[in-house]
Design an enzyme around this catalytic site. Structure first.
Site, PDB file in Angstrom:
ATOM      1  N   LYS A 175     -20.425  23.803  55.263  1.00 37.84           N
ATOM      2  CA  LYS A 175     -20.947  25.140  54.952  1.00 37.84           C
ATOM      3  C   LYS A 175     -21.510  25.820  56.186  1.00 37.84           C
ATOM      4  CE  LYS A 175     -22.541  23.311  50.552  1.00 37.84           C
ATOM      5  NZ  LYS A 175     -23.730  23.033  49.743  1.00 37.84           N
ATOM      6  N   LYS A 233     -16.872  27.207  53.655  1.00 38.03           N
ATOM      7  CA  LYS A 233     -17.511  28.236  52.842  1.00 38.03           C
ATOM      8  C   LYS A 233     -18.677  28.865  53.556  1.00 38.03           C
ATOM      9  CE  LYS A 233     -20.036  26.963  49.115  1.00 38.03           C
ATOM     10  NZ  LYS A 233     -20.505  26.253  47.919  1.00 38.03           N
TER      11      LYS A 233
END
Ligand SMILES: [Zn+2]
Length: 310
Positions: A175, A233
């Site tokens: 992330k 992400k």
């Protein structure tokens, strides 16, 4: 005639939130998406299969959590029941991905164990390995550890292998810190209040948005530990990083996660800027695929599949 790629529903993964208390209502921070009871989840999974989407990312929202998350190890726990039911109903028609994180099971809703402010990587990763086995036994086809803990892939891989789940892949999250995660955090808390807020800021477990070396080091680590798929992400703000992973690891499938804030952004543009939501949605999904994503996890997946089938 010369279009180099075509987006299809089989490129998509739908993310669902299944509630142990069985309550079904619109998710306040993600309008247009519903919390599901287990029965509803079965219906939604059928619809997902009928739409040509091959997989779902499953989030279980518990009624009660405990101090160390050991409730996650119960074979009759909610996550296990969800996977058992969905696997029984869907069989081989749908790939079930388990979103695996400590924060889903612990009262403090923090993704790691810590002591005196120090993250206990090994202890956390070992626990994730144990939970992964429970989910795989229950019917999860893929394990997706979300905690960004060093060693999580190694521990999960070895725990799965030891219990005979060598064919269950690990799909690791890498992330990048972003405000676009915010709507999601509100979905996973114990919802005693109307709009619950997660008190802890987990940003220290994500990589810095302007530090691509830090990001790639985390990808390198997880791949070296045996990750089968890498999730990047958020997607839209990190198209360059998707391409970077693709170039560095051409044989590792990449999943891009169009996160909650991206979902909200697309919806809001439709509502407030007189833009056509569907057209903009397809623009984002095509950009993400062009950047190198092999699959895209999206809360818009069902909507996108319906647009693509027209
Ligand atoms: Zn977490």
């Amino acid at each position: 005639m010369v279009r180099p790629m075509e987006l299809t529903p089989s490129d998509l993964i739908y993310a669902i939130f299944v509630r142990e208390d069985g309550k079904k209502f619109e998710i306040p921070s993600m309008k247009g998406q519903q919390y599901l009871s287990l029965d509803d989840a079965v219906q939604v999974c059928r619809k997902t299969v009928d739409s040509g989407i091959p997989a779902v990312m499953v989030y279980g929202v518990l009624k009660e959590k405990d101090a160390d998350g050991s409730c996650a190890l119960r074979r009759d726990g909610f996550h296990a029941r969800v996977f058992k039911t969905l696997k029984k109903e869907m069989g081989e028609d749908l790939v079930l991905i388990s979103n695996l994180c400590l924060c889903d099971h612990t009262v403090d809703e923090i993704c790691v164990y810590s002591e005196n402010g120090k993250v206990l990587n090994e202890k956390t990763a070992e626990m994730l390995g144990k939970i992964a086995v429970v989910h795989a036994e229950a019917g999860a086809d893929v394990i997706a550890p979300a905690g960004m803990v060093d060693g999580q892939v190694r521990h999960i891989r070895s725990a799965l292998d030891k219990e005979g789940f060598e064919d269950v892949p690990v799909m690791t999250y890498v992330k990048i810190n972003s405000l676009l995660f915010q709507p999601f955090f509100e979905t996973m808390t114990l919802s005693k209040e109307e709009v619950p807020k997660r008190a802890q800021d987990p940003s220290k477990f994500r990589t810095d948005v302007i530090n691509q070396k830090m990001f790639m080091r985390k990808v390198d680590l997880d791949v070296s530990e045996g990750a089968d798929i890498v999730i990047v992400k958020p997607a839209l703000t990190n198209l360059d990083l998707i391409l970077r992973v693709k170039e560095a690891y051409p044989t590792i499938p990449i999943a891009a996660y169009q996160v909650s804030g991206e979902y909200a952004m697309i919806k809001l543009l439709g509502q407030h800027a007189h833009l056509d939501e569907n057209t903009f949605l397809m623009e984002t999904l095509n950009s993400i695929k062009r950047a190198g994503a092999d699959t895209i996890i999206s809360y818009h997946a069902l909507q996108a599949a319906s647009i693509l089938s027209k």
